[in-house]
Write a protein that holds these residues in place. Structure first.
Motif, PDB file in Angstrom:
ATOM      1  N   UNK A  54       0.824  -1.203   0.000  1.00 23.13           N
ATOM      2  CA  UNK A  54       0.000   0.000   0.000  1.00 23.13           C
ATOM      3  C   UNK A  54       0.861   1.257   0.000  1.00 23.13           C
ATOM      4  N   UNK A  55       1.989   1.233   0.710  1.00 19.18           N
ATOM      5  CA  UNK A  55       2.892   2.383   0.708  1.00 19.18           C
ATOM      6  C   UNK A  55       3.445   2.631  -0.695  1.00 19.18           C
ATOM      7  N   UNK A  56       3.850   1.552  -1.370  1.00 19.20           N
ATOM      8  CA  UNK A  56       4.374   1.676  -2.731  1.00 19.20           C
ATOM      9  C   UNK A  56       3.312   2.221  -3.675  1.00 19.20           C
ATOM     10  N   UNK A  57       2.091   1.768  -3.521  1.00 15.88           N
ATOM     11  CA  UNK A  57       1.006   2.248  -4.375  1.00 15.88           C
ATOM     12  C   UNK A  57       0.750   3.737  -4.145  1.00 15.88           C
ATOM     13  N   UNK A  58       0.755   4.155  -2.872  1.00 13.06           N
ATOM     14  CA  UNK A  58       0.537   5.574  -2.569  1.00 13.06           C
ATOM     15  C   UNK A  58       1.652   6.439  -3.138  1.00 13.06           C
TER      16      UNK A  58
END
Length: 103
Positions: A54-58
């Protein structure tokens, strides 16, 4: 006449059964502890992977939404020719023949 069975055999048998059941319960409980640790590690690993995903996507979305013009901005040229069209200095690479014969 009836003969009484010796008491030592019965107590030894019950102690032996008790020892075996204690050993068996220890083996079972140690197996359960190992299984719980393995399941806990798998759960922690999965949670960390989901957080990173999720961090990478954000971060990718944030990078895509940033204005691109900030990267293309060229600072104004300095010097005596600041009014003319700015020309970037160019470097020309002239290959030298490595196999030149020395005279």
């Amino acid at each position: 006449m009836t003969t009484a069975t010796p008491l030592t055999n019965n107590t030894q048998l019950s102690v032996n059964v008790t020892t075996k059941s204690q050993e068996q319960s220890l083996y079972q409980s140690s197996g359960a502890i190992v299984a719980a640790i393995v399941v806990g590690v798998i759960i922690i690993f999965t949670v960390v992977l989901l957080i990173l995903k999720t961090y990478n996507r954000r971060m990718r979305v944030r990078r895509e939404l940033q204005p691109k013009a900030s990267k293309l901005a060229v600072p104004p040229p300095l010097g005596h020719n600041s009014n003319s069209l700015s020309q970037q200095p160019t470097v020309t690479f002239i290959p030298v023949d490595i196999h030149m014969q020395s005279r």
